[in-house]
Enzyme design. Structure first.
Site, mmCIF file in Angstrom:
data_model
loop_
_atom_site.group_PDB
_atom_site.id
_atom_site.type_symbol
_atom_site.label_atom_id
_atom_site.label_comp_id
_atom_site.label_asym_id
_atom_site.label_seq_id
_atom_site.Cartn_x
_atom_site.Cartn_y
_atom_site.Cartn_z
ATOM 1 N N ARG A 1 13.782 15.679 16.491
ATOM 2 C CA ARG A 1 15.235 15.753 16.331
ATOM 3 C C ARG A 1 15.568 15.842 14.849
ATOM 4 O O ARG A 1 15.069 15.029 14.054
ATOM 5 C CB ARG A 1 15.908 14.534 16.984
ATOM 6 N N HIS B 1 25.507 15.070 11.080
ATOM 7 C CA HIS B 1 25.003 13.697 10.911
ATOM 8 C C HIS B 1 25.619 13.136 9.620
ATOM 9 O O HIS B 1 24.907 12.802 8.671
ATOM 10 C CB HIS B 1 23.467 13.690 10.885
ATOM 11 N N GLU C 1 26.741 9.761 16.348
ATOM 12 C CA GLU C 1 27.394 8.462 16.226
ATOM 13 C C GLU C 1 28.787 8.512 15.604
ATOM 14 O O GLU C 1 29.024 7.956 14.527
ATOM 15 C CB GLU C 1 26.525 7.487 15.409
ATOM 16 N N ASN D 1 22.136 6.659 21.466
ATOM 17 C CA ASN D 1 21.418 5.958 20.398
ATOM 18 C C ASN D 1 21.578 4.463 20.645
ATOM 19 O O ASN D 1 22.712 3.973 20.785
ATOM 20 C CB ASN D 1 22.011 6.265 19.018
ATOM 21 N N TYR E 1 20.016 0.405 19.641
ATOM 22 C CA TYR E 1 19.129 -0.422 18.819
ATOM 23 C C TYR E 1 19.126 -1.893 19.199
ATOM 24 O O TYR E 1 18.112 -2.557 19.123
ATOM 25 C CB TYR E 1 19.534 -0.315 17.338
ATOM 26 N N GLU F 1 17.941 8.019 19.741
ATOM 27 C CA GLU F 1 17.472 7.136 18.662
ATOM 28 C C GLU F 1 17.175 5.760 19.228
ATOM 29 O O GLU F 1 17.956 5.218 20.015
ATOM 30 C CB GLU F 1 18.528 6.938 17.554
HETATM 31 C C1 PNW Z 1 22.036 5.029 13.037
HETATM 32 N N1 PNW Z 1 25.275 -0.609 12.364
HETATM 33 O O1 PNW Z 1 22.936 4.397 12.193
HETATM 34 C C2 PNW Z 1 21.992 6.442 12.503
HETATM 35 O O2 PNW Z 1 22.180 7.461 13.439
HETATM 36 C C3 PNW Z 1 20.820 6.720 11.620
HETATM 37 O O3 PNW Z 1 21.166 7.723 10.705
HETATM 38 C C4 PNW Z 1 20.375 5.429 10.976
HETATM 39 O O4 PNW Z 1 19.423 5.618 9.975
HETATM 40 C C5 PNW Z 1 19.857 4.541 12.089
HETATM 41 O O5 PNW Z 1 20.842 4.319 13.075
HETATM 42 C C6 PNW Z 1 19.342 3.188 11.616
HETATM 43 O O6 PNW Z 1 20.361 2.470 11.000
HETATM 44 C C7 PNW Z 1 23.448 3.130 12.288
HETATM 45 O O7 PNW Z 1 25.600 -1.141 11.285
HETATM 46 C C8 PNW Z 1 23.832 2.521 11.115
HETATM 47 O O8 PNW Z 1 25.516 -1.151 13.465
HETATM 48 C C9 PNW Z 1 24.439 1.291 11.140
HETATM 49 C C10 PNW Z 1 24.656 0.659 12.337
HETATM 50 C C11 PNW Z 1 24.255 1.272 13.519
HETATM 51 C C12 PNW Z 1 23.657 2.503 13.488
#
Ligand code: PNW
Length: 493
Positions: free
Chosen positions: A103, A147, A193, A318, A320, A388
């Protein structure tokens, strides 16, 4: 027990160093090949560097990063991973690993340096070379149009995503990309995002363009949805056999207690973060919880709803982390009067999951399964691709090389998140087909600069040398990628 060592050599450069031994990655479970494919995700402004090369125009992130205090250690994306010059090596490395999906994003200011008008042939040519190299290496590119690197000229002219003047201009950029690469690329996304760049960039100021205005943040949401619909209209005409979506990010919201108000608050949080984008696309309107509370929310007209209908071919998620959410009357959140509050600890003061290097990221694999089910239940998408998932390992940047490369915490993160997604697919029947690890390379982590490392490949930012981490080997072994050379080293110039 599952040992990666022996199957995959660590590579000559490690052995030569003398102090480094082959990794012994010991993990329990998740040994069978997951029921979805593996890819690696990146983004242009985080890896390319070469910001002033071959006619690229400035982006809002260049401007934002140049302001002292905005980026940790005063880092900028001027060089990053130098992917602009090293893409062949990085693609060769993925080929050696047997990886079949990659990607990437296109930098709008490389293709249209001023945002609209004159196309920069050198920008088109660069992405043409990257995409061709990927195809030769038998790697399918998944391409994101936006992005976060808005051409600065468009922010200056009319305030960027705050204005609907952006809509036809984005559609023009999208059409330029579809014409250039639509015959070579099947999987596309319009925006990465939008929650993050609208609310953190326009609403809070912790990202470009650094504004602190919640009205602008919701205008951004609305204009992104319109621009998406306009771009997809172009897509249907220009890339009839392609598939397109929007990468939406969401943390799982776990009710802090089992009380009905806390459960409702957690649901509201999911609606603010994800459904604010996905409901208009799948259901034609903003969620009622958002409409009730955001007095200045622009209206979705019947025409806009009709344009959004059918504008995604798969759900691009995405994901996390997770947080606890509690009911709180009158709380003012990032997105306005949200009447919920978030915490990372439960009532006993226990963290929701282990710490990563990024303070917002706690390791909560069980939330991933719940998240996938929430998406599936609410939208019933034909297909979900997780575009992601990954982590910054706690303390990694300060570790000596051998320890940083032996990234056990990241290996365990991937093991557990992939196991949770596997359960979602096999037990809950969630139609998830693909999984992209964020990220291939350590890279420019926005406001955190280079010290928060998300790569499965370590980058020495002084020499630009790359070294495989144990997590790279773990992932390609777990997914049974076809390694071309089990004693591979990172390809160098
Ligand atoms: C995503 N938060 O960003 C992005 O799509 C990527 O570019 C980035 O590098 C990756 O996750 C890791 O951070 C985020 O603060 C940045 O909650 C910040 C947050 C969430 C996602």
């Amino acid at each position: 027990m599952y040992a990666v060592a022996g199957t995959l050599g660590r590579g000559k450069s490690f052995v030569d160093n003398g102090s480094l031994v082959a990794p012994e990655v010991q993990v329990e479970g998740a040994q069978t090949k997951p029921p979805f494919y593996l890819g690696f995700a990146t983004a242009a402004p985080q890896i390319e560097g070469a910001n002033a090369t071959d006619g690229r125009g400035p982006s809002i992130w260049d401007t934002y990063a140049a302001i002292p205090g905005n980026i940790d250690s005063g880092d900028t994306s001027a060089v990053a991973d130098d992917f602009y010059h090293r893409y062949l090596n990085d693609i060769a490395a993925m080929h050696l690993l047997g990886v079949k999906k990659f990607r990437m994003s296109l930098a709008w200011p490389r293709i249209l340096p001023g945002g609209d008008g004159q196309v920069n042939d050198k920008g088109i040519n660069f992405y043409g070379r990257v995409i061709e190299a990927l195809l030769v290496a038998e790697i399918e590119p998944h391409v994101t149009l936006y992005h976060w690197d808005l051409p600065q000229a468009l922010q200056d002219r009319f305030g960027g995503w705050n204005s609907d003047q952006i809509v036809p201009i984005f559609a023009e950029y999208a059409a330029t990309a579809f014409k250039a690469f639509g015959d070579a690329v099947v999987h596309w996304t319009t925006f990465n995002e939008p929650w993050t760049f609208c609310f953190l960039g326009y609403g809070q100021g912790s990202g470009a363009p650094g504004l602190n205005d919640k009205v602008q943040a919701w205008n951004c949401v609305h204009n992104v949805l319109k621009a998406h619909a306009a771009a997809v209209k172009q897509f249907r005409a220009l890339v009839p056999n392609g598939k397109i979506s929007m990468n939406l990010n969401c943390d799982w919201a776990q009710p802090l207690t089992a009380s009905p108000p806390d459960k409702a608050a957690a649901e509201r949080k999911m609606e603010y973060m994800l459904a604010a984008f996905a409901d208009p696309i799948f259901k034609g309107d903003y969620p009622a919880s958002v409409k009730q509370r955001i007095s200045f929310l622009p209206q979705i007209t019947a025409q806009m709803a009709a344009d959004l209908k059918g504008s995604v071919d798969y759900f691009a998620l995405n994901h996390y982390t997770s947080t606890y959410v509690a009911d709180k009357e009158g709380a003012i959140g990032l997105q306005g009067p949200c009447d919920y509050s978030e915490t990372q600890v439960d009532l006993a003061g226990k963290l929701i999951g282990a710490e990563a290097e990024s303070d917002w990221l706690k390791v909560t694999p069980w939330g991933f399964r719940l998240m996938l089910n929430w998406v599936n239940d609410r939208y019933q998408p034909k297909e979900i691709i997780v575009t992601e998932n990954g982590m910054s390992m706690k303390g990694e940047d300060a570790m000596p090389m051998p320890q940083a490369l032996q990234d056990t915490q990241r290996v365990n993160f991937y093991r557990d998140y992939i196991a949770a997604a596997t359960e979602a697919v096999t037990i809950d029947k969630v139609p998830m087909t693909g999984y992209f690890a964020w990220s291939l390379l350590d890279n420019f982590e926005w406001g955190s600069g280079y010290k928060k490392r998300f790569g499965v490949v370590h980058v020495d930012f002084t020499t630009q040398q790359r070294y495989y981490k144990a997590s790279a080997k773990y992932l390609v072994t777990l997914f049974k990628c076809t390694l071309l050379d089990p004693t591979f080293t990172y390809p160098s110039d």
